[in-house]
Design an enzyme around this catalytic site. Sequence first.
Site, mmCIF file in Angstrom:
data_model
loop_
_atom_site.group_PDB
_atom_site.id
_atom_site.type_symbol
_atom_site.label_atom_id
_atom_site.label_comp_id
_atom_site.label_asym_id
_atom_site.label_seq_id
_atom_site.Cartn_x
_atom_site.Cartn_y
_atom_site.Cartn_z
ATOM 1 C CE LYS A 282 -4.534 1.300 1.945
ATOM 2 N NZ LYS A 282 -5.402 1.668 2.998
ATOM 3 C CD GLU A 367 -18.348 -0.557 9.182
ATOM 4 O OE1 GLU A 367 -18.019 0.789 8.233
ATOM 5 O OE2 GLU A 367 -18.913 -1.663 8.675
ATOM 6 N NE ARG A 395 -20.414 -1.494 6.176
ATOM 7 C CZ ARG A 395 -20.302 -1.729 5.435
ATOM 8 N NH1 ARG A 395 -20.531 -1.459 4.096
ATOM 9 N NH2 ARG A 395 -19.071 -2.812 5.720
#
Length: 624
Positions: A282, A367, A395
């Site tokens: 990344k 979540e 969510r």
Amino acid sequence: MAYPLLERIQAPGDVKLLAENDLPQLCEEIRQFLIQSVTSTGGHLSSNLGVVELTVALHRTLDLPQDKLLFDVGHQCYTHKLLTGRRNGFAALRQKEGISGFPNPKESDCDTFVAGHGSAALSTAIGIARAKKIKQEPGKVVVIVGDGAFTGGMVYEGMNNVSKLNNLIVILNDNKMSISKNVGQMANYLTKLRTDPKYFHAKAQMETMLDSIPVIGDTLVRALQGGKQLVRRGIYHSTMFEEMGFQYIGPVDGHDVIMLEQMLNNLREQFAPIFLHVVTQKGKGLKQAEENPGEFHAVSSIDLNHLTDPELSPKDSFSTIFGSTLAELGKEEPRLCAITAAMKYGTGLNFFKHAHPERFFDVGMAEEHAVSFSAGLASQGLLPVVAIYSTFFQRAYDQIIHDVNLMKLNVLFAVDRAGLVPGDGETHQGIYDTAFFSQIGIPVYAPANYEELKYWLRYLVMEARGPRAIRYARGEQKPALEALPCTGNAYDKIESREGARIALVSYGAQTEEIIAACDLLQQKQLATDCFKLVRLYPLPEEICEALRSYDMVLFAEDSIRTGSIGEQLCFALHQAGWKGDYLLHAVDNTHLLHANVPQLRRDQGLDAAALAADVLARVKEKQI
């Protein structure tokens, strides 16, 4: 800066015209373009730097849009956009009338699906792949899933439904794990064997032949598969993906573009759903992002030559004030815990983590789990604070209702990025939380400046009990709101003009606009008063009495109109016998732009000019 190879790509498929030995240079040009462009406009940076080679290899082997390419999360699609002819659009990335920061089928038929929330794209891809089977359509469905998305449960729900989808390729973009030398060499060797079409043919023919043998054929197949899984357990320590029906391949180097292209070409002929494990770095190509990819996940316009350490000198914002205040409260209250869902920096909870690491929990992109986990903590006498962006709280709606609210547990929901949000567009607007929290009876507070945030956060942590929510905007406090005193009242009258027969009412960041509208109306010799709510639900007991003397009330809010606080106030006023004119300005969610907040307010009729114009028009009509 010149980009000779990238500039040759003007339309989907142009990348296939380049020679294979040009691909490493193309990837370097893309990486440099992204660094230069995204640090200028803002956007998601480190995730895109990590998938350059993988995306190039996919575009070299897929036939878009017949083949379908999906991203989870969609913010890693920038290289895809470059390779589909949208390079010029990056000058206005995430700006009004510019290109979106996420896949958007309205922009290109090469964008399969909108994907702004994580761990959902695999389920979508499985549905598309199944639809292709039902309709007997050709083409592959490829979905790139970041390893962060694998912390969300939907990925595993989807993987349980892949049976016999031999047109589906799932690519795990793994930018966390490393490959040790010994295991890596063995894995590379086996990968070369297992991606050879001859392997698939031999495997399929062997299973077909054994299945045809009466009585013992099926037993032999199971025995051979069991032996193979024992070997793979020794190499990879897990065969979960194969046990769920995938042909597992990897891990492979996600930055070897030539090898990736060759592998993906081999996978054109497949006999089962493929799970390709790709290891990437990344932030690759930008030293600061490689060292701190989380901080460079999403950036504003930045000067790479003058960067500060985000842990030491973060820019003040509602998020950092929230996080630092909560960390201080943690010193006073040993039961206080902080929970977030893969957003330690974004929510400001890095302060709490450093101060109280044993009471900080980042549960990943999950979540639903964050809310139910907090319910468990609260049921045992602890005081959890769940800090999640408004758009991601959606969510966990069932968990909020079932796991927290039914038992009235002591969970504080800290709703970050509430209201209109710049840049990310329709996928990230924080416009639903006031409606869904209030409709199930959870008190909601909306501080308009830092002092109010500190005051009400202390009250909600140290004194209030039961389910409760505090919502605040993204970014910095505005000067007009900073000037307002923190009174500790549930509502305040913040502007009072002699003879006013009209009241403007709002809360949170939107209060800035009613203050400005009040000034505009004063210039038209029309006196108005302004009220600011802090406690949105339940409405302050005295607010109807305070407003009933006005002939007209305008309510403005940066939340959804249906089920809004404004609708609730209108009902309450009429129930109290008020007979005046009521004007409601709220968000129309049928057209949400990616634009900055002032532009969004203008588009939604929530800016001061629109509010003042509506009042003037009604005054003229009613001759008030």
